[in-house]
Design a protein around this motif. Structure first.
Motif, PDB file in Angstrom:
ATOM      1  N   PHE A   1      -2.475  -5.781   4.051  1.00 40.75           N
ATOM      2  CA  PHE A   1      -1.864  -5.204   5.278  1.00 40.75           C
ATOM      3  C   PHE A   1      -2.736  -4.074   5.741  1.00 40.75           C
ATOM      4  O   PHE A   1      -2.729  -3.280   4.904  1.00 40.75           O
TER       5      PHE A   1
ATOM      6  N   LYS B   1      -0.351  -6.810  -1.332  1.00 41.80           N
ATOM      7  CA  LYS B   1       0.843  -7.442  -1.734  1.00 41.80           C
ATOM      8  C   LYS B   1       0.906  -8.608  -2.645  1.00 41.80           C
ATOM      9  O   LYS B   1       0.209  -9.601  -1.896  1.00 41.80           O
TER      10      LYS B   1
ATOM     11  N   TYR C   1      -2.783  -1.558   2.382  1.00 43.15           N
ATOM     12  CA  TYR C   1      -1.856  -2.293   1.271  1.00 43.15           C
ATOM     13  C   TYR C   1      -2.170  -3.411   0.879  1.00 43.15           C
ATOM     14  O   TYR C   1      -2.652  -4.501   1.608  1.00 43.15           O
TER      15      TYR C   1
ATOM     16  N   LEU D   1       4.883   3.948  10.231  1.00 49.32           N
ATOM     17  CA  LEU D   1       3.426   3.093  10.067  1.00 49.32           C
ATOM     18  C   LEU D   1       3.805   1.748  10.646  1.00 49.32           C
ATOM     19  O   LEU D   1       4.666   1.383  10.875  1.00 49.32           O
TER      20      LEU D   1
ATOM     21  N   PRO E   1       4.605  -3.979  -0.995  1.00 46.31           N
ATOM     22  CA  PRO E   1       3.486  -3.519  -1.073  1.00 46.31           C
ATOM     23  C   PRO E   1       3.088  -2.423  -1.617  1.00 46.31           C
ATOM     24  O   PRO E   1       3.729  -1.382  -2.073  1.00 46.31           O
TER      25      PRO E   1
ATOM     26  N   LEU F   1      -4.339   3.037   6.651  1.00 46.17           N
ATOM     27  CA  LEU F   1      -3.914   2.642   5.346  1.00 46.17           C
ATOM     28  C   LEU F   1      -4.112   1.143   5.239  1.00 46.17           C
ATOM     29  O   LEU F   1      -4.058   0.466   6.245  1.00 46.17           O
TER      30      LEU F   1
ATOM     31  N   PHE G   1       2.291  -1.776  11.106  1.00 46.53           N
ATOM     32  CA  PHE G   1       1.499  -2.897  10.266  1.00 46.53           C
ATOM     33  C   PHE G   1       1.120  -3.959  11.180  1.00 46.53           C
ATOM     34  O   PHE G   1       1.652  -4.340  11.969  1.00 46.53           O
ATOM     35  N   GLY G   2      -0.234  -4.540  10.450  1.00 45.73           N
ATOM     36  CA  GLY G   2      -0.715  -5.524  11.035  1.00 45.73           C
ATOM     37  C   GLY G   2       0.055  -6.784  10.160  1.00 45.73           C
ATOM     38  O   GLY G   2       0.779  -6.619   9.657  1.00 45.73           O
ATOM     39  N   LYS G   3      -0.257  -8.234  10.823  1.00 38.61           N
ATOM     40  CA  LYS G   3       0.540  -9.163   9.953  1.00 38.61           C
ATOM     41  C   LYS G   3      -0.012  -9.518   8.681  1.00 38.61           C
ATOM     42  O   LYS G   3       0.509 -10.362   8.075  1.00 38.61           O
TER      43      LYS G   3
END
Lengths: 115, 115
Positions: A89, A38, A36, A103, A44, A34, A105-107
């Protein structure tokens, strides 16, 4: 040990051009990915997703590409607009492996679209 | 349609104090999550709940306590706040079984400062 990596903390593009945001992952069990978006002082918001059985998913100006062999996905925004300026993200999950809905998440990558 | 409501939106407290962040949803989603967002770390999972009275730890659960007596509420408590818990906290929901390949939906966050 980061399972989802966004190696570019920031990206700047001109309005009307293409924005390409990249994401790499290490866990081959991930089956759903996915993106997102923000904005500051907001939560997000879901943008677009792709299942591991596909290699491309498109929604208007947004397209996500998945390369499973390289464990890489990218988000293309064409054409970019100033309102697209936000932090993006990348996230991944293993829906059928007992961790449904969880989930990783990346940074994040901060996109700036200049008029 | 309120969706997810987090309260308070902003909170300042002192080290050693107990503080509770509230999360309320109107969708009757089975899953609820708590994340914290810090610079350089993206979104990290604190706790999640698959249903009322079922909770499980995430990546950064030390120092936090959760409960879920009702499906719609998922409060997060810092029993003795520390400066390292200064962060932005996000609550999220996910529909649950039968809704694979659906995104999580996020609240607008609580910005917590611990002095």
């Amino acid at each position: 040990d980061q399972q989802v990596k966004q190696n570019s903390p920031s990206l700047s593009v001109q309005e009307g051009r293409i924005s390409i945001l990249n994401c790499d992952y290490t866990n081959s069990m991930f089956d759903y990915f996915l993106w997102y978006k923000k904005y500051p002082a907001e939560g997000p918001t879901f943008l677009i997703s792709i299942s591991s059985i596909k290699d491309k998913n498109e929604d208007g100006r947004f397209t996500v590409f998945l390369n499973k062999s390289a464990k890489h996905l990218s988000l293309h925004i064409v054409p970019s607009q100033p309102g697209d300026s936000a932090v993006y993200f990348c996230a991944a999950s293993n829906n059928y492996g007992g961790s449904q809905g969880n989930l990783i998440f990346g940074k994040g990558t901060k996109l700036s679209v200049k008029p | 349609d309120a969706g997810i409501t987090q309260s308070p939106r902003y909170k300042i407290t002192e080290t050693g104090r107990q503080v509770t962040l509230m999360c309320h949803q109107t969708w009757s989603h089975s899953y609820m999550f708590w994340y914290r967002q810090d610079l350089g770390h993206g979104l990290r999972l604190i706790y999640y709940s698959a249903a009322a009275d079922i909770t499980d730890k995430g990546e950064v659960s030390d120092g936090y306590v959760v409960s879920r007596s009702k499906t719609e509420n998922f409060p997060l408590t810092l029993e003795s706040a520390t400066r390292s818990q200064t962060s932005v906290y996000f609550c999220a929901t996910y529909p649950g079984q039968g809704a694979e390949n659906q995104p999580q939906h996020f609240g607008d966050g609580t910005r917590l400062s611990i002095l």
